[in-house]
Design an enzyme around this catalytic site. Structure first.
Site, short mmCIF file in Angstrom:
data_model
loop_
_atom_site.label_atom_id
_atom_site.label_comp_id
_atom_site.label_asym_id
_atom_site.label_seq_id
_atom_site.Cartn_x
_atom_site.Cartn_y
_atom_site.Cartn_z
N ILE A 69 34.10 42.66 36.69
CA ILE A 69 34.69 43.97 36.41
C ILE A 69 36.20 43.89 36.56
O ILE A 69 36.72 43.19 37.43
CB ILE A 69 34.15 45.02 37.41
N CYS A 70 36.91 44.61 35.67
CA CYS A 70 38.35 44.83 35.83
C CYS A 70 38.60 46.28 35.43
O CYS A 70 37.67 47.09 35.46
CB CYS A 70 39.17 43.84 35.00
N GLN A 71 39.81 46.62 35.04
CA GLN A 71 40.09 48.01 34.70
C GLN A 71 39.52 48.40 33.35
O GLN A 71 38.92 49.45 33.20
CB GLN A 71 41.61 48.27 34.74
N GLY A 73 38.21 45.74 30.96
CA GLY A 73 37.33 44.70 30.45
C GLY A 73 38.05 43.44 30.02
O GLY A 73 37.43 42.38 29.94
N MET A 98 36.24 49.47 34.86
CA MET A 98 36.20 50.63 35.76
C MET A 98 36.49 51.92 35.01
O MET A 98 35.98 52.98 35.40
CB MET A 98 37.18 50.45 36.92
#
Length: 195
Positions: A69-71, A73, A98
């Site tokens: 996961i990141c902000q 993708g 996220m």
């Protein structure tokens, strides 16, 4: 478990995966400050630059499915490609990161609110372009700075990397409470050993 053919999954599928398989490792590759702002319960914070630095250890110790996961993708997709290239067969990326998780109303642990790295890049790039265009009224060569920023953003889009984002990630503002890399790697190792 066989490798996934499409490493990206939507929020409902990710929530089902976590509900059906609570041993799935959730690895958040954002900066510590972004992680501190909001993260999925039980997630391990291991910033993207640390994934690079500890790639072989992660692959050897993970032992099972990882949800990256990141902000938005992008960084998670980069991490997934690196892990797959190093031999990790079952890494999945939360499509939309996220941003999508929060928009879907999925549960998050919230902390001190900070700007995401993507928002910081937009601010800095936009400010540099604006200032250089205004400065070019008095000093015409200043317009080339705006051109360089445009070229940098084009390269960032084509390569799915961002030099400005990597630089901003190192600022104290983006370090938050800090990420103890050894603790994160130990959690990955323990979770892998338990599988």
């Amino acid at each position: 478990m066989p490798p996934t053919t499409n490493p990206n999954i939507q929020v409902p599928a990710a929530r089902a995966l976590l509900a059906d398989n609570p041993d799935t490792l959730v690895v958040d590759v954002r900066t510590p400050a972004e992680f501190e702002t909001a993260h999925i319960d039980g997630a391990i914070n291991l910033p993207l630059d640390q994934v690079d630095a500890h790639l072989n250890r992660i692959v050897a110790d993970a032992g099972g499915r990882i949800l990256l996961i990141c902000q938005s993708g992008n960084r998670a997709n980069q991490a997934c490609a690196k892990l797959a290239g190093a031999g990790l067969a079952d890494a999945t990326v939360l499509d939309g990161g996220m941003n999508a998780w929060i928009s879907a109303g999925a549960p998050v642990n919230r902390g001190r609110q900070r700007w995401s790295l993507e928002r910081q890049v937009r601010l800095v790039a936009g400010a540099i372009v604006l200032v250089s265009v205004l400065a070019s009224i008095w000093y015409p060569p200043a317009r080339y700075v705006a051109g360089l920023i445009g070229a940098g953003l084009t390269v960032a889009a084509l390569t799915n990397t961002c030099a400005m984002g990597m630089l901003l990630a190192r600022l104290p503002y983006n370090q938050g409470a800090g990420c103890d890399v050894n603790t994160s790697l130990t959690r990955i190792s323990r979770a892998g050993a338990a599988k």
